[in-house]
Design a protein around this motif. Structure first.
Motif, mmCIF file in Angstrom:
data_model
loop_
_atom_site.group_PDB
_atom_site.id
_atom_site.type_symbol
_atom_site.label_atom_id
_atom_site.label_comp_id
_atom_site.label_asym_id
_atom_site.label_seq_id
_atom_site.Cartn_x
_atom_site.Cartn_y
_atom_site.Cartn_z
ATOM 1 N N ALA A 12 0.769 -1.151 0.031
ATOM 2 C CA ALA A 12 -0.077 0.047 -0.123
ATOM 3 C C ALA A 12 0.895 1.300 0.042
ATOM 4 C CB ALA A 12 -0.822 -0.018 1.253
ATOM 5 N N LYS A 13 1.851 1.154 0.971
ATOM 6 C CA LYS A 13 2.862 2.277 0.801
ATOM 7 C C LYS A 13 3.490 2.480 -0.500
ATOM 8 C CE LYS A 13 6.859 4.236 3.275
ATOM 9 N NZ LYS A 13 7.750 4.097 4.600
ATOM 10 N N ARG A 14 4.019 1.431 -1.032
ATOM 11 C CA ARG A 14 4.587 1.712 -2.388
ATOM 12 C C ARG A 14 3.855 2.168 -3.336
ATOM 13 N NH1 ARG A 14 5.807 -3.350 -2.633
ATOM 14 N NH2 ARG A 14 7.659 -3.090 -1.355
ATOM 15 N N ARG A 15 2.592 1.863 -3.394
ATOM 16 C CA ARG A 15 1.552 2.463 -4.465
ATOM 17 C C ARG A 15 1.124 3.838 -4.120
ATOM 18 N NH1 ARG A 15 -1.102 -2.547 -3.274
ATOM 19 N NH2 ARG A 15 -2.786 -1.400 -1.905
ATOM 20 N N ILE A 16 1.116 4.241 -2.893
ATOM 21 C CA ILE A 16 0.855 5.513 -2.713
ATOM 22 C C ILE A 16 2.007 6.634 -2.895
ATOM 23 C CG2 ILE A 16 1.106 7.205 -0.592
ATOM 24 C CD1 ILE A 16 -0.839 4.948 0.889
ATOM 25 N N LEU A 17 3.303 6.057 -2.846
ATOM 26 C CA LEU A 17 4.604 6.681 -3.230
ATOM 27 C C LEU A 17 4.490 6.924 -4.594
ATOM 28 C CD1 LEU A 17 7.083 5.765 -0.588
ATOM 29 C CD2 LEU A 17 5.651 7.740 -0.636
ATOM 30 N N GLU A 18 4.279 5.807 -5.428
ATOM 31 C CA GLU A 18 4.300 5.642 -6.707
ATOM 32 C C GLU A 18 3.564 6.542 -7.561
ATOM 33 O OE1 GLU A 18 3.857 1.826 -7.875
ATOM 34 O OE2 GLU A 18 5.992 1.166 -7.443
#
Length: 389
Positions: A12-18
Motif C-alpha cells: 500500500a505504501k509503495r502504491r501511494i508513493l508511486e
C-alpha cells in the motif's frame, strides 16, 4: 485504501508513493531548531531532499515552523528586546524571525535552481470562503509555475481566537486548500508508538495505522515537545483529518539523516497512516474545520442514532440542551447523551431560539417562533460526523 489478508501495508505504501503527484511536507520546530536557534544545516539538507522530489516532477508545498525560534536567536543581540512570553512579544519575535527563516529557505533552494514563495495564513483566511478560494487560486498558479510555496501561520497579526494553535492543524487545512494526495509530517519522533515512549520505554512502534478513526488518540499521547506547540497528539489529529480527505500520512523523524529521501525510497521507518475508505466532501471538510465551534448542542439517544446510523438531519425534537448564545449559521459541536462529540454542523437557529424550541416537534416550531422557519436544526448536508477536533 485498506490492507487485507492478501496484501501488505508495504505494498500500500509503495502504491501511494508511486502515485504521489502533490505532497504537503510539514516541518516542525523540533526538527528545524537547536538550542542555538534555527539550524541551517537542517534547512539545507531538507532543501536537498525536496529538490530531488521536485526534479522528479512532484509538486511540493512546505508548511514550516521555526519563525519564533529564529527570532529569539536574533534578539539575543538586540538591546532592550525581551521575549517575556506575552502575545505581542511572541508576535514581535515571529516578525523578526519570519524574514530570516524565509531568507534561509530561499538561499537553500536557490542552490538547486528552485524558486520559493512565502505564504502567510491565518484561520480567518480559511473562514472567509472568498479568501479561501483566492488563496487556493494563488497556490495553484505557483504550483503551475513550478514554484515551491512555503507556508507558515501569520503569527504577527493573528489574534488568539483565530490562531491555528500549531502548524499540524494548519498543514491539515492546507491539504484541502491545495488538494494534495500525500501528507508528510517531519517530527522529532521516530514515528508513532503504541504509548508515549518517554513514559514507557517498552512502547512499540507502529509501522502502519489502518483505521485512525478507531484510535483513542488522547489515551495514546501525552506531553508536548519542548520547542514545538503540538506534540504527537496534534500530529495524529492532523493525520485523522487527512484520512477523512482520503489523503495518506507519513509521520517520520526529520532528525534522521536523509529521512525524507528514505521515506520516498520505500524505507520502513516511521508510521504510515492509511486514508479512510470513503472521503468526506471538501465542502464538508471546510465547513467543519474553517472555524472553532461557537457553541454546543446536546441530543438524546434517538437523535444520536438517527444521525450516526441513518444519515438524518438534526431536528429540534432531539435537542436536550444548548450551550452558548451563538448566532444563526454558526458552527456548533453536537454531543450525544453521554457527552461524546459525534459531529459538528451549521445551526439554522441561534442559541437563544434553539433553547426556546428544543424538544419540540417540527410542526410546533412555527407556533412558537412564527412561520417560514427551517424544519431542521442542522441539515445533514451541513454536518460532519466524527470530526477530528
Amino acid at each position: 485504501m485498506h490492507v487485507d489478508d492478501t496484501s501488505d501495508w508495504r505494498d500500500a505504501k509503495r502504491r501511494i508513493l508511486e502515485n504521489c503527484e502533490r505532497v504537503v511536507i510539514k516541518v516542525g520546530s523540533a526538527v528545524l531548531t537547536s538550542d542555538r536557534g534555527l539550524d541551517l544545516r537542517v534547512v539545507n539538507r531538507l532543501a536537498d531532499q525536496i529538490a530531488v522530489l521536485h526534479d522528479k516532477g512532484m509538486e511540493v508545498v512546505i508548511v514550516t515552523s521555526g519563525a519564533v525560534a529564529a527570532g529569539r536567536r536574533a534578539i539575543m543581540h538586540c538591546k532592550g528586546c525581551r521575549d517575556e512570553g506575552s502575545l505581542p512579544a511572541r508576535q514581535a519575535v515571529s516578525a523578526i524571525g519570519q524574514s530570516r527563516l524565509m531568507h534561509e529557505y530561499d538561499e537553500a533552494f536557490f542552490r538547486y535552481g528552485k524558486t520559493t514563495a512565502q505564504i502567510l495564513l491565518t484561520r480567518a483566511d480559511f473562514e472567509d470562503r472568498a479568501r479561501f478560494l483566492n488563496a487556493r487560486n494563488t497556490l495553484r498558479t505557483l504550483l503551475d509555475w513550478r514554484v515551491i510555496p512555503i507556508i507558515n501561520e501569520n503569527d504577527t497579526v493573528a489574534v488568539a481566537e483565530l490562531k491555528f494553535g500549531d502548524n499540524d492543524t494548519l498543514a491539515s487545512m492546507v491539504l484541502s486548500l491545495v488538494e494534495a494526495d500525500l501528507f508528510v509530517n517531519l517530527t522529532s519522533a521516530k514515528g508513532v508508538f503504541s504509548e508515549n515512549p518517554e513514559k514507557n520505554p517498552a512502547a512499540k512502534p507502529l509501522p502502519v495505522i489502518e483505521h485512525i478513526a478507531d484510535l483513542d488518540i488522547e489515551a495514546m499521547c501525552s506531553g508536548k515537545t519542548a520547542v514545538g506547540s503540538g506534540g504527537m497528539y496534534s500530529k495524529l489529529l492532523a493525520a485523522r483529518r487527512a484520512a477523512q480527505l482520503a489523503v495518506p500520512t507519513l509521520i517520520v523523524s526529520g532528525l534522521t539523516p536523509f529521512a525524507l529521501e528514505k521515506a520516498f525510497e520505500d524505507d520502513e521507518s516511521g508510521t504510515l497512516v492509511l486514508p479512510a475508505e470513503h472521503a468526506v466532501s471538501r465542502r464538508k471538510f471546510w465547513l467543519a474545520y474553517h472555524t472553532r465551534p461557537a457553541g454546543q448542542v446536546w441530543i438524546d439517544q434517538g437523535a444520536a442514532t438517527a444521525l450516526r446510523d441513518r444519515g438524518k438531519s438534526l431536528l429540534a425534537a432531539g435537542v436536550t440542551r444548548v450551550e452558548n448564545d451563538f448566532n444563526e449559521g454558526s458552527l456548533v459541536r453536537i454531543l450525544d447523551f453521554q457527552g461524546q462529540t459525534i459531529g459538528v454542523g451549521l445551526s439554522n437557529y441561534s442559541g437563544k431560539d434553539l433553547q426556546t424550541i428544543m424538544g419540540l416537534k417540527t410542526d410546533d416550531i412555527a407556533r412558537v417562533l412564527g412561520p417560514g422557519l427551517y424544519a431542521e436544526v442542522i441539515h445533514r448536508d451541513n454536518m460532519l460526523l466524527d470530526p477530528a477536533l
